[in-house]
Design an enzyme around this catalytic site. Structure first.
Site, short mmCIF file in Angstrom:
data_model
loop_
_atom_site.label_atom_id
_atom_site.label_comp_id
_atom_site.label_asym_id
_atom_site.label_seq_id
_atom_site.Cartn_x
_atom_site.Cartn_y
_atom_site.Cartn_z
CB CYS A 130 -0.93 -0.02 1.22
SG CYS A 130 -1.93 1.45 1.32
CB CYS A 133 -0.68 2.46 4.04
SG CYS A 133 -2.16 1.84 3.27
CG ASP A 134 3.11 1.03 4.41
OD1 ASP A 134 2.55 1.46 5.44
OD2 ASP A 134 2.98 -0.14 4.01
#
Ligand code: NAP
Length: 301
Positions: A130, A133-134
């Site tokens: 992701c 997300c990261d």
């Protein structure tokens, strides 16, 4: 006892909840993870009619609030099985058992893995599924994205704004994703596209420190030093819990036509876990509307 139980609170499931509630049916939505489904990882949605730009997280929240405001009940529980008892369907979650007149399976799909040695061990230690997300953990670092679909292209574009350098590695010489995004990537100086290549090894001890990339045509191998590897090689339908109930195709998709009916009367399927040609936000929402309308017809018959 509910009129309709919907398994999955992504765009398909929540749209189904809206349609079923507007037909005055009682609705329970059961979701294993978080509402919104995979769209929450999309930074900017640009292809949903009328809305020129919206983040996936905002889209998910608006949809969730709309379903709640209409009276849908949403519980965070993982469904582990659905049983057909004729007029009643029994839905078992990890916490409880529920009954409904109709069930809509809108479970979507999960990330496909590369299948490399130590992939799981290094997940969260440099390997990610992701980018939104990261990505922030890799500011000014070198990263790679694997895949050739829209997710990989959009991830690479997103990371190009954060990272020092982005390698985009695709196993063929033509992308599956949209040409406009490919054009945008080609204009980015810090993006290097590597065609006809696969990642064949993950390097590094406790954290990822690099990858081995193999050219599919020459067989030549090269090592690339980097801190992050973003895997975006598609998704696998989440239908395992229903394999005894409905028909699944070879790839695991729930077999149903455009009316979203499965072979079991009263059991419908909506969204990315259904057999279909186009898996997009707009088609997931469309499936939710169709499945709920069919479920209402079934209940009123
Ligand atoms: P996808 O379209 O299925 O693409 C998966 C990509 O990964 C393909 O390019 C595939 O290569 C490659 N791949 C598969 N297995 C691999 C492996 N083991 N090793 C290396 N490469 C591998 O998946 P997606 O990009 O996640 O998209 C899923 C759906 O969501 C699509 O319909 C997509 O259009 C949609 N989507 C839409 C948006 C948007 O509209 N904004 C954003 C994201 C996703 P091949 O091409 O060679 O098969």
């Amino acid at each position: 006892m509910y009129d309709v139980i919907i398994v999955g609170a992504g765009p398909a499931g929540l749209t189904a909840a809206i349609y079923a509630r507007r037909a005055s049916k009682t609705v329970l939505v059961l979701e294993a993870k978080a509402w919104g489904g995979q769209i929450i990882n999309t930074p900017d949605i640009e292809n949903y009619p009328v809305v020129a730009h919206i983040s996936g997280a905002d889209f998910a929240n608006e949809l969730y609030n709309q379903a709640l405001a209409l009276g849908a009940e949403v519980k965070l529980e993982k469904v582990i099985g659905v049983e057909d008892l004729g007029k009643i369907k029994k839905v078992r979650s990890t916490l409880a058992e529920y009954e409904a007149g109709a069930v809509i399976l809108a479970t979507g799909s999960e990330n496909r893995k590369l299948g490399l040695d130590r992939e799981q061990e290094l997940t969260g230690r440099g390997v990610s599924y992701c980018a939104t997300c990261d990505g922030n953990f890799f500011r000014n670092k070198d990263v790679a994205v694997v895949g050739g679909g829209n997710t990989a292209l959009e991830d690479a574009l997103y990371l190009a704004d954060l990272a020092n350098k982005v390698y985009l590695i695709h196993r063929r010489d033509a992308f599956r994703g949209e040409e406009t995004t490919v054009d945008r990537l080609r204009q980015r100086e810090n993006v290097e596209i590597i065609y006809n290549a696969t990642v064949t090894a993950l390097l590094g001890e406790k954290r990822l420190s690099g990858i081995e990339v193999t050219d599919k045509i020459t067989g030549g191998k090269r090592s690339i030093e980097l801190k992050g590897l973003f895997v975006a090689v598609g998704r696998i339908p989440e239908n395992e819990s229903f394999s005894a109930l409905i028909d699944l195709d070879q790839a695991g998709y729930a077999v149903a036509g455009e009316n979203c009916r499965t072979k079991v009367p009263g059991v419908f399927v909506a969204g990315d876990n259904r057999t279909k040609e186009v898996r997009q936000l707009v088609t997931a929402a469309a499936d939710g509307a169709v499945a709920a309308t069919e479920a209402v017809k079934f209940l009123n018959a």
